[in-house]
Design an enzyme around this catalytic site. Structure first.
Site, PDB file in Angstrom:
ATOM      1  N   GLY A  33      47.684  33.782  43.873  1.00 54.54           N
ATOM      2  CA  GLY A  33      47.209  32.676  43.061  1.00 54.54           C
ATOM      3  C   GLY A  33      45.728  32.767  42.796  1.00 54.54           C
ATOM      4  O   GLY A  33      45.099  33.797  43.067  1.00 54.54           O
ATOM      5  N   ASN A  34      45.163  31.708  42.238  1.00 50.39           N
ATOM      6  CA  ASN A  34      43.725  31.653  42.000  1.00 50.39           C
ATOM      7  C   ASN A  34      43.233  30.236  42.282  1.00 50.39           C
ATOM      8  O   ASN A  34      44.020  29.328  42.533  1.00 50.39           O
ATOM      9  CB  ASN A  34      43.403  32.100  40.572  1.00 50.39           C
ATOM     10  CG  ASN A  34      44.031  31.194  39.540  1.00 50.39           C
ATOM     11  OD1 ASN A  34      43.610  30.057  39.359  1.00 50.39           O
ATOM     12  ND2 ASN A  34      45.081  31.691  38.875  1.00 50.39           N
ATOM     13  N   ARG A  35      41.919  30.066  42.235  1.00 50.90           N
ATOM     14  CA  ARG A  35      41.319  28.812  42.689  1.00 50.90           C
ATOM     15  C   ARG A  35      41.168  27.762  41.607  1.00 50.90           C
ATOM     16  O   ARG A  35      40.541  26.726  41.837  1.00 50.90           O
ATOM     17  CB  ARG A  35      39.926  29.096  43.284  1.00 50.90           C
ATOM     18  CG  ARG A  35      39.972  29.921  44.547  1.00 50.90           C
ATOM     19  CD  ARG A  35      38.554  30.061  45.125  1.00 50.90           C
ATOM     20  NE  ARG A  35      38.514  30.976  46.231  1.00 50.90           N
ATOM     21  CZ  ARG A  35      38.882  30.639  47.476  1.00 50.90           C
ATOM     22  NH1 ARG A  35      39.306  29.423  47.731  1.00 50.90           N
ATOM     23  NH2 ARG A  35      38.811  31.547  48.439  1.00 50.90           N
ATOM     24  N   SER A  36      41.697  27.993  40.424  1.00 49.98           N
ATOM     25  CA  SER A  36      41.490  27.024  39.345  1.00 49.98           C
ATOM     26  C   SER A  36      42.077  25.658  39.700  1.00 49.98           C
ATOM     27  O   SER A  36      43.241  25.550  40.068  1.00 49.98           O
ATOM     28  CB  SER A  36      42.134  27.537  38.057  1.00 49.98           C
ATOM     29  OG  SER A  36      41.910  26.592  37.027  1.00 49.98           O
TER      30      SER A  36
END
Ligand code: CTP
Ligand code: CA
Length: 237
Positions: A33-36
Site C-alpha cells: 500500500g501507500n500512505r495517501s
C-alpha cells in the site's frame, strides 16, 4: 479567492474524483500500500459539491467520513479503481485522478496466508515477491476519450524534484506523458512547517506555459483554487 457557498459555478455538472491509495493484496491478510490519506481528493469532492456539482467519489481505502450528498464507490486495488473510473468517465463532465495508484502489484495472489517457513527445504529462507505493472488509469482515460472534448481530465502529481529536474520540469514532462488537460503538481517536502493540512500546488495546463500557483493554504482553499482554474479554463463545454 472563492469562499465556500459564494459560487454555484458547477451547478448541474457531473464530477468524478478518485482519492485515497490503492492496496494490492499478497495474501488474505497482507497488501502493498501507500500512505495517501485521501484528504486532498475528499476536499476536492466537497468543494465541487459546494459549488453545485453532482459528485461521485471513487475512494480507495478511505478512512475518513464523506459528507452526505456525495456518492461513494469504495475500491481496494488499482484494477478495481480502473474499472469504476473508466466505466463512469463517459457520464461525467470532469474526471479528477487524485488517488495514489500503486504502480505495481504482486504477480501472484496466494489464497492462503504465506507462512514464515514457506520452503521446508530451507526453513530460514525469505520469499521473493515478483511484481507486475498496473495499468496507467489516467493515460487510459485520455486514450479512451480520443478526439472528444469531454470529459475534462485532471491529473495530480506529488513531486520532490531530483537530479533530472525541478518540480515544475518534472510536472511538465509528466503532463506531456499523460496527455491530460490539467496537472496539479503538489510540491512535496516544502510545506512541512505549515502542518499536514496545509498544502501548495502548481496547476499546469496542456498547451500553455502558464502556471497557476495556489497556497500554502488548507486543502479546502486549495481545492476551490483548483476548481477556479478548471471553470476559468473554459475546458468544460
Ligand atoms: N495514475 C494512474 N494510474 C497509475 C498511476 C498513476 O491513473 N497506474 C495517476 C494518478 O492518480 C495521478 C497521476 O497519474 O493523477 C500521476 O501519478 P504519478 O504516480 O505521479 O505518475 P506516474 O506516471 O506513476 O509516475 P511516477 O514514476 O512519478 O510514479
Ligand atoms: Ca506512480
Amino acid at each position: 479567492g472563492t469562499q465556500p457557498g459564494d459560487v454555484r459555478d458547477l451547478e448541474g455538472r457531473r464530477v468524478l474524483v478518485s482519492t485515497g491509495g490503492t492496496r494490492e493484496p499478497l495474501d488474505p491478510v497482507r497488501y502493498l500500500g501507500n500512505r495517501s490519506s485521501g484528504k486532498q481528493g475528499l476536499a476536492l469532492a466537497e468543494a465541487a459539491a459546494v459549488r453545485g456539482a453532482q459528485v461521485t467519489l471513487v475512494a480507495a481505502n478511505l478512512a475518513l467520513p464523506v459528507p452526505e450528498g456525495i456518492t461513494v464507490v469504495p475500491v481496494q486495488t488499482a484494477l478495481e479503481l480502473q474499472a469504476e473510473i473508466s466505466g463512469r468517465a463517459g457520464e461525467h463532465d470532469v474526471v479528477v485522478m487524485v488517488a495514489a495508484v500503486a504502480d505495481f502489484r504482486p504477480a501472484e495472489y496466494t489464497e492462503s496466508k504465506i507462512k514464515k517457513t514457506h520452503d521446508p527445504a530451507d526453513p530460514d529462507a525469505a520469499p521473493t515477491i515478483r511484481l507486475v505493472r498496473n495499468p496507467d488509469i489516467l493515460a487510459g482515460l485520455v486514450a479512451d476519450r480520443g478526439a472528444a472534448s469531454a470529459p475534462v481530465i485532471v491529473g495530480f502529481a506529488a513531486e520532490t524534484g531530483d537530479a533530472t529536474g525541478s518540480v515544475l520540469d518534472l510536472g511538465r514532462a509528466k503532463l506531456a506523458r499523460k496527455g491530460c488537460d490539467l496537472l496539479v503538481v503538489n510540491e512535496v517536502g516544502t510545506d512541512k512547517t505549515f502542518g499536514a493540512d496545509e498544502t501548495s500546488v502548481h496547476v499546469l495546463s496542456r498547451g500553455s506555459d502558464d502556471v497557476v500557483d495556489i497556497g500554502p493554504a488548507s486543502k479546502s482553499v486549495v481545492s476551490h483554487g483548483i476548481w477556479d482554474v478548471v471553470v476559468g479554463s473554459a475546458l468544460i463545454r
